[in-house]
Motif scaffolding. Structure first.
Motif, mmCIF file in Angstrom:
data_model
loop_
_atom_site.group_PDB
_atom_site.id
_atom_site.type_symbol
_atom_site.label_atom_id
_atom_site.label_comp_id
_atom_site.label_asym_id
_atom_site.label_seq_id
_atom_site.Cartn_x
_atom_site.Cartn_y
_atom_site.Cartn_z
ATOM 1 N N TRP A 18 0.822 -1.196 0.000
ATOM 2 C CA TRP A 18 0.000 0.000 0.000
ATOM 3 C C TRP A 18 0.857 1.247 0.000
ATOM 4 C CZ3 TRP A 18 -5.261 0.381 -0.089
ATOM 5 C CH2 TRP A 18 -5.981 -0.789 0.146
ATOM 6 N N ASP A 19 0.337 2.291 -0.605
ATOM 7 C CA ASP A 19 0.861 3.628 -0.386
ATOM 8 C C ASP A 19 0.316 4.033 0.991
ATOM 9 O OD1 ASP A 19 1.731 6.246 -0.503
ATOM 10 O OD2 ASP A 19 0.192 6.881 -1.925
ATOM 11 N N VAL A 20 1.178 4.425 1.901
ATOM 12 C CA VAL A 20 0.772 4.680 3.285
ATOM 13 C C VAL A 20 -0.276 5.787 3.349
ATOM 14 C CG1 VAL A 20 1.578 5.409 5.560
ATOM 15 C CG2 VAL A 20 2.935 3.803 4.230
ATOM 16 N N ALA A 21 -0.108 6.853 2.573
ATOM 17 C CA ALA A 21 -1.077 7.952 2.580
ATOM 18 C C ALA A 21 -2.447 7.484 2.083
ATOM 19 C CB ALA A 21 -0.562 9.104 1.729
ATOM 20 N N GLU A 22 -2.467 6.662 1.046
ATOM 21 C CA GLU A 22 -3.729 6.131 0.511
ATOM 22 C C GLU A 22 -4.420 5.231 1.530
ATOM 23 O OE1 GLU A 22 -6.762 5.209 -2.260
ATOM 24 O OE2 GLU A 22 -5.272 6.801 -2.231
ATOM 25 N N TYR A 23 -3.654 4.390 2.195
ATOM 26 C CA TYR A 23 -4.213 3.489 3.208
ATOM 27 C C TYR A 23 -4.841 4.298 4.349
ATOM 28 C CZ TYR A 23 -4.494 -0.299 6.614
ATOM 29 O OH TYR A 23 -4.944 -1.206 7.532
ATOM 30 N N CYS A 24 -4.147 5.325 4.793
ATOM 31 C CA CYS A 24 -4.656 6.162 5.883
ATOM 32 C C CYS A 24 -5.926 6.892 5.469
ATOM 33 C CB CYS A 24 -3.589 7.151 6.329
ATOM 34 S SG CYS A 24 -2.182 6.375 7.141
ATOM 35 N N ARG A 25 -5.964 7.374 4.235
ATOM 36 C CA ARG A 25 -7.157 8.061 3.749
ATOM 37 C C ARG A 25 -8.352 7.109 3.705
ATOM 38 N NH1 ARG A 25 -9.871 8.457 -0.690
ATOM 39 N NH2 ARG A 25 -8.409 7.286 -1.956
ATOM 40 N N ARG A 26 -8.132 5.891 3.231
ATOM 41 C CA ARG A 26 -9.230 4.925 3.109
ATOM 42 C C ARG A 26 -9.750 4.446 4.463
ATOM 43 N NH1 ARG A 26 -8.869 0.760 -1.775
ATOM 44 N NH2 ARG A 26 -8.503 2.254 -3.441
ATOM 45 N N THR A 27 -8.882 4.346 5.451
ATOM 46 C CA THR A 27 -9.279 3.807 6.751
ATOM 47 C C THR A 27 -9.605 4.883 7.779
ATOM 48 O OG1 THR A 27 -6.964 3.585 7.389
ATOM 49 C CG2 THR A 27 -8.032 1.648 6.440
ATOM 50 N N GLY A 28 -9.490 6.152 7.405
ATOM 51 C CA GLY A 28 -9.865 7.237 8.297
ATOM 52 C C GLY A 28 -8.858 7.509 9.406
ATOM 53 N N ILE A 29 -7.603 7.284 9.138
ATOM 54 C CA ILE A 29 -6.551 7.531 10.123
ATOM 55 C C ILE A 29 -6.166 9.002 10.059
ATOM 56 C CG2 ILE A 29 -4.164 6.970 10.717
ATOM 57 C CD1 ILE A 29 -4.741 4.151 9.643
ATOM 58 N N GLN A 30 -5.908 9.596 11.230
ATOM 59 C CA GLN A 30 -5.598 11.017 11.322
ATOM 60 C C GLN A 30 -4.283 11.351 10.634
ATOM 61 O OE1 GLN A 30 -5.531 11.770 15.504
ATOM 62 N NE2 GLN A 30 -7.750 11.695 15.702
ATOM 63 N N LYS A 31 -4.146 12.636 10.240
ATOM 64 C CA LYS A 31 -2.943 13.098 9.548
ATOM 65 C C LYS A 31 -1.694 12.943 10.412
ATOM 66 C CE LYS A 31 -3.792 14.736 5.446
ATOM 67 N NZ LYS A 31 -3.126 14.177 4.289
ATOM 68 N N SER A 32 -1.805 13.183 11.712
ATOM 69 C CA SER A 32 -0.631 13.062 12.585
ATOM 70 C C SER A 32 -0.147 11.611 12.633
ATOM 71 C CB SER A 32 -0.959 13.552 13.993
ATOM 72 O OG SER A 32 -2.028 12.812 14.547
ATOM 73 N N GLU A 33 -1.092 10.678 12.666
ATOM 74 C CA GLU A 33 -0.724 9.263 12.666
ATOM 75 C C GLU A 33 -0.151 8.858 11.310
ATOM 76 O OE1 GLU A 33 -0.319 5.360 14.223
ATOM 77 O OE2 GLU A 33 -0.491 7.332 15.111
ATOM 78 N N GLU A 34 -0.687 9.435 10.239
ATOM 79 C CA GLU A 34 -0.164 9.159 8.895
ATOM 80 C C GLU A 34 1.296 9.599 8.786
ATOM 81 O OE1 GLU A 34 -0.685 10.992 4.438
ATOM 82 O OE2 GLU A 34 -2.455 10.926 5.726
ATOM 83 N N LYS A 35 1.604 10.787 9.291
ATOM 84 C CA LYS A 35 2.983 11.285 9.255
ATOM 85 C C LYS A 35 3.912 10.375 10.049
ATOM 86 C CE LYS A 35 1.772 16.129 8.638
ATOM 87 N NZ LYS A 35 1.767 17.453 9.255
ATOM 88 N N ARG A 36 3.451 9.900 11.207
ATOM 89 C CA ARG A 36 4.262 9.002 12.021
ATOM 90 C C ARG A 36 4.521 7.684 11.295
ATOM 91 N NH1 ARG A 36 4.374 4.846 15.233
ATOM 92 N NH2 ARG A 36 2.220 4.289 14.906
ATOM 93 N N ARG A 56 -4.124 3.091 17.729
ATOM 94 C CA ARG A 56 -5.535 3.512 17.738
ATOM 95 C C ARG A 56 -5.857 4.089 19.108
ATOM 96 N NH1 ARG A 56 -8.060 2.514 12.883
ATOM 97 N NH2 ARG A 56 -7.246 0.672 11.871
ATOM 98 N N HIS A 57 -6.427 5.281 19.100
ATOM 99 C CA HIS A 57 -6.831 5.926 20.340
ATOM 100 C C HIS A 57 -8.270 5.543 20.638
ATOM 101 C CE1 HIS A 57 -3.157 8.220 20.373
ATOM 102 N NE2 HIS A 57 -3.336 8.456 19.083
ATOM 103 N N HIS A 58 -8.495 4.976 21.789
ATOM 104 C CA HIS A 58 -9.833 4.541 22.164
ATOM 105 C C HIS A 58 -10.627 5.752 22.651
ATOM 106 C CE1 HIS A 58 -8.655 0.409 21.708
ATOM 107 N NE2 HIS A 58 -7.586 0.633 22.458
ATOM 108 N N SER A 59 -11.763 5.968 22.053
ATOM 109 C CA SER A 59 -12.579 7.127 22.417
ATOM 110 C C SER A 59 -13.612 6.774 23.482
ATOM 111 C CB SER A 59 -13.265 7.694 21.177
ATOM 112 O OG SER A 59 -14.104 6.712 20.616
ATOM 113 N N ARG A 60 -13.842 5.500 23.695
ATOM 114 C CA ARG A 60 -14.851 5.083 24.664
ATOM 115 C C ARG A 60 -14.188 4.844 26.019
ATOM 116 N NH1 ARG A 60 -18.125 -0.349 23.847
ATOM 117 N NH2 ARG A 60 -17.228 -0.997 25.801
#
Length: 62
Positions: A18-36, A56-60
């Motif tokens: 995968w292209d990491v940026a494309e994978y992050c866009r498709r799965t809804g990963i935040q930009k800061s996590e994408e950069k990391r 993954r940051h747990h929101s619940r």
């Protein structure tokens, strides 16, 4: 680099890369996590590498 004969390659063992940026866009990963992830893995990585390195940051909260 060596030449690989396409008839002798095992199609079942091939990995999807995968292209990491494309994978992050498709799965809804935040930009800061994408950069990391790009810093850790580079521009391209297998899906297994991506899944094992995503934080993954747990929101619940219980």
């Amino acid at each position: 680099m060596t030449h690989a004969d396409m008839r002798t390659l095992d199609k079942f063992r091939a990995k999807h890369v995968w292209d990491v940026a494309e994978y992050c866009r498709r799965t809804g990963i935040q930009k800061s996590e994408e950069k990391r992830l790009i810093k850790v893995l580079g521009r391209y990585a297998s899906s297994h590498e991506l899944q094992m390195n995503i934080i993954r940051h747990h929101s619940r909260v219980r």
